[in-house]
Scaffold this motif. Structure first.
Motif, PDB file in Angstrom:
ATOM      1  N   SER A 265       0.828  -1.203   0.000  1.00  0.00           N
ATOM      2  CA  SER A 265       0.000   0.000   0.000  1.00  0.00           C
ATOM      3  C   SER A 265       0.867   1.259   0.000  1.00  0.00           C
ATOM      4  O   SER A 265       1.835   1.360   0.768  1.00  0.00           O
ATOM      5  CB  SER A 265      -0.885  -0.011   1.256  1.00  0.00           C
ATOM      6  N   TYR A 266       0.487   2.213  -0.862  1.00  0.00           N
ATOM      7  CA  TYR A 266       1.145   3.527  -0.847  1.00  0.00           C
ATOM      8  C   TYR A 266       0.103   4.508  -0.318  1.00  0.00           C
ATOM      9  O   TYR A 266      -0.804   4.932  -1.053  1.00  0.00           O
ATOM     10  CB  TYR A 266       1.605   3.915  -2.265  1.00  0.00           C
ATOM     11  N   SER A 267       0.164   4.777   0.964  1.00  0.00           N
ATOM     12  CA  SER A 267      -0.920   5.542   1.602  1.00  0.00           C
ATOM     13  C   SER A 267      -0.383   6.565   2.605  1.00  0.00           C
ATOM     14  O   SER A 267      -0.736   6.513   3.785  1.00  0.00           O
ATOM     15  CB  SER A 267      -1.899   4.567   2.269  1.00  0.00           C
ATOM     16  N   PRO A 268       0.460   7.490   2.118  1.00  0.00           N
ATOM     17  CA  PRO A 268       1.033   8.474   3.042  1.00  0.00           C
ATOM     18  C   PRO A 268       0.031   9.508   3.540  1.00  0.00           C
ATOM     19  O   PRO A 268       0.327  10.212   4.516  1.00  0.00           O
ATOM     20  CB  PRO A 268       2.123   9.151   2.188  1.00  0.00           C
ATOM     21  N   TYR A 269      -1.136   9.615   2.907  1.00  0.00           N
ATOM     22  CA  TYR A 269      -2.099  10.661   3.283  1.00  0.00           C
ATOM     23  C   TYR A 269      -3.137  10.166   4.282  1.00  0.00           C
ATOM     24  O   TYR A 269      -3.453  10.855   5.249  1.00  0.00           O
ATOM     25  CB  TYR A 269      -2.746  11.259   2.025  1.00  0.00           C
ATOM     26  N   SER A 270      -3.660   8.973   4.063  1.00  0.00           N
ATOM     27  CA  SER A 270      -4.685   8.448   4.991  1.00  0.00           C
ATOM     28  C   SER A 270      -4.108   7.480   6.019  1.00  0.00           C
ATOM     29  O   SER A 270      -4.757   7.203   7.030  1.00  0.00           O
ATOM     30  CB  SER A 270      -5.783   7.717   4.213  1.00  0.00           C
ATOM     31  N   SER A 271      -2.933   6.923   5.735  1.00  0.00           N
ATOM     32  CA  SER A 271      -2.345   5.847   6.556  1.00  0.00           C
ATOM     33  C   SER A 271      -3.225   4.603   6.602  1.00  0.00           C
ATOM     34  O   SER A 271      -3.056   3.746   7.465  1.00  0.00           O
ATOM     35  CB  SER A 271      -2.052   6.312   7.983  1.00  0.00           C
ATOM     36  N   CYS A 272      -4.200   4.520   5.688  1.00  0.00           N
ATOM     37  CA  CYS A 272      -5.019   3.307   5.597  1.00  0.00           C
ATOM     38  C   CYS A 272      -4.374   2.374   4.582  1.00  0.00           C
ATOM     39  O   CYS A 272      -4.287   2.698   3.393  1.00  0.00           O
ATOM     40  CB  CYS A 272      -6.443   3.634   5.137  1.00  0.00           C
ATOM     41  N   ARG A 273      -3.928   1.245   5.052  1.00  0.00           N
ATOM     42  CA  ARG A 273      -3.313   0.266   4.160  1.00  0.00           C
ATOM     43  C   ARG A 273      -4.394  -0.738   3.771  1.00  0.00           C
ATOM     44  O   ARG A 273      -5.000  -1.374   4.645  1.00  0.00           O
ATOM     45  CB  ARG A 273      -2.145  -0.427   4.858  1.00  0.00           C
ATOM     46  N   VAL A 274      -4.646  -0.847   2.463  1.00  0.00           N
ATOM     47  CA  VAL A 274      -5.698  -1.747   1.981  1.00  0.00           C
ATOM     48  C   VAL A 274      -5.083  -2.724   0.986  1.00  0.00           C
ATOM     49  O   VAL A 274      -4.233  -2.344   0.165  1.00  0.00           O
ATOM     50  CB  VAL A 274      -6.850  -0.950   1.312  1.00  0.00           C
ATOM     51  N   GLY A 275      -5.496  -3.984   1.088  1.00  0.00           N
ATOM     52  CA  GLY A 275      -5.008  -5.020   0.177  1.00  0.00           C
ATOM     53  C   GLY A 275      -6.166  -5.805  -0.407  1.00  0.00           C
ATOM     54  O   GLY A 275      -7.195  -5.995   0.249  1.00  0.00           O
ATOM     55  N   ALA A 276      -5.992  -6.247  -1.634  1.00  0.00           N
ATOM     56  CA  ALA A 276      -7.023  -7.065  -2.292  1.00  0.00           C
ATOM     57  C   ALA A 276      -6.350  -8.229  -3.002  1.00  0.00           C
ATOM     58  O   ALA A 276      -5.233  -8.095  -3.518  1.00  0.00           O
ATOM     59  CB  ALA A 276      -7.805  -6.222  -3.292  1.00  0.00           C
ATOM     60  N   ALA A 277      -7.027  -9.360  -3.009  1.00  0.00           N
ATOM     61  CA  ALA A 277      -6.554 -10.536  -3.747  1.00  0.00           C
ATOM     62  C   ALA A 277      -7.703 -11.017  -4.618  1.00  0.00           C
ATOM     63  O   ALA A 277      -8.786 -11.333  -4.112  1.00  0.00           O
ATOM     64  CB  ALA A 277      -6.101 -11.634  -2.781  1.00  0.00           C
ATOM     65  N   LEU A 278      -7.467 -11.040  -5.910  1.00  0.00           N
ATOM     66  CA  LEU A 278      -8.501 -11.388  -6.892  1.00  0.00           C
ATOM     67  C   LEU A 278      -8.159 -12.727  -7.522  1.00  0.00           C
ATOM     68  O   LEU A 278      -7.099 -12.873  -8.154  1.00  0.00           O
ATOM     69  CB  LEU A 278      -8.562 -10.276  -7.949  1.00  0.00           C
ATOM     70  N   LEU A 279      -9.043 -13.692  -7.323  1.00  0.00           N
ATOM     71  CA  LEU A 279      -8.833 -15.039  -7.866  1.00  0.00           C
ATOM     72  C   LEU A 279      -9.516 -15.139  -9.230  1.00  0.00           C
ATOM     73  O   LEU A 279     -10.734 -14.951  -9.340  1.00  0.00           O
ATOM     74  CB  LEU A 279      -9.420 -16.069  -6.888  1.00  0.00           C
TER      75      LEU A 279
END
Ligand code: THU
Length: 133
Positions: free
Chosen positions: A17-31
Motif C-alpha cells: 500500500s502507498y498511503s502516506p495521506y490516509s495511513s489506511c493500508r488496503v489489500g485485495a486478492a482477486l482469484l
C-alpha cells in the motif's frame, strides 16, 4: 483455494500500500477462474482524487494481464496496517467489479479475526449494466 487463503493474500497485499495521506493500508486478492491470483494495494496521490483503491488495482492488474473471468475477491485493510473494522469495497469499486462479475460473485472482507462473506449482489443491488444499452 479457500477463502482463508485468499484473505491471507489480501493481507499480504497490504504491505505494498502507498498511503502516506490516509495511513489506511488496503489489500485485495482477486482469484481468476484459471486459479491465478492478482494482488492490489491502494495507491494514493497528493491531489487525492487520483487515488486508486486496492480492489481496482487488483482488477487493473488482472485485466491488463488478459483475465476476464473471476472466481472471488478478498479485501482487507486498516489504519497503519492494523486490521480492526471491515474495509468494504467503495461504491466506485463495486461498479468496476460489476463490469466483470455477476451478482453471485463472492467477496470476502477480512476483519479482526473474522471473514465476512458477501456477494456482489449484496453490495450492489440493482446495478447499472450494459444489458440495458
Ligand atoms: N480504499 C480502498 O483501497 N478500497 C476501498 O474500497 C475503500 C478505500 C482506500 C483509498 C484510500 O487510499 C484509503 O482507503 C482511505 O480512503
Amino acid at each position: 483455494m479457500t477463502k482463508e487463503e485468499l484473505c491471507n493474500l489480501a493481507k499480504q497485499a497490504m504491505q505494498n500500500s502507498y498511503s502516506p495521506y490516509s495511513s489506511c493500508r488496503v489489500g485485495a486478492a482477486l482469484l481468476a477462474e484459471n486459479g491465478k491470483v492478482y494482488l492490489g494495494a491502494n495507491i494514493e496521490n497528493a491531489s487525492f482524487s487520483p487515488t486508486i483503491c486496492a480492489e481496482r488495482s487488483a482488477f487493473a492488474a488482472a485485466v491488463s494481464a488478459g483475465e476476464r473471468k473471476f472466481a472471488a475477491l478478498a479485501v482487507t485493510g486498516g489504519k497503519d496496517g492494523e486490521i480492526n473494522g471491515a474495509f468494504y469495497p467503495c461504491g466506485v469499486c463495486r461498479q468496476v467489479i460489476s463490469e466483470f462479475c455477476a451478482d453471485d460473485f463472492p467477496i470476502y472482507v477480512l476483519t479482526k479475526g473474522e471473514i465476512i462473506s458477501l456477494t456482489l449482489g449484496d453490495l450492489l443491488p440493482h446495478s447499472f449494466s450494459n444489458e440495458v444499452m
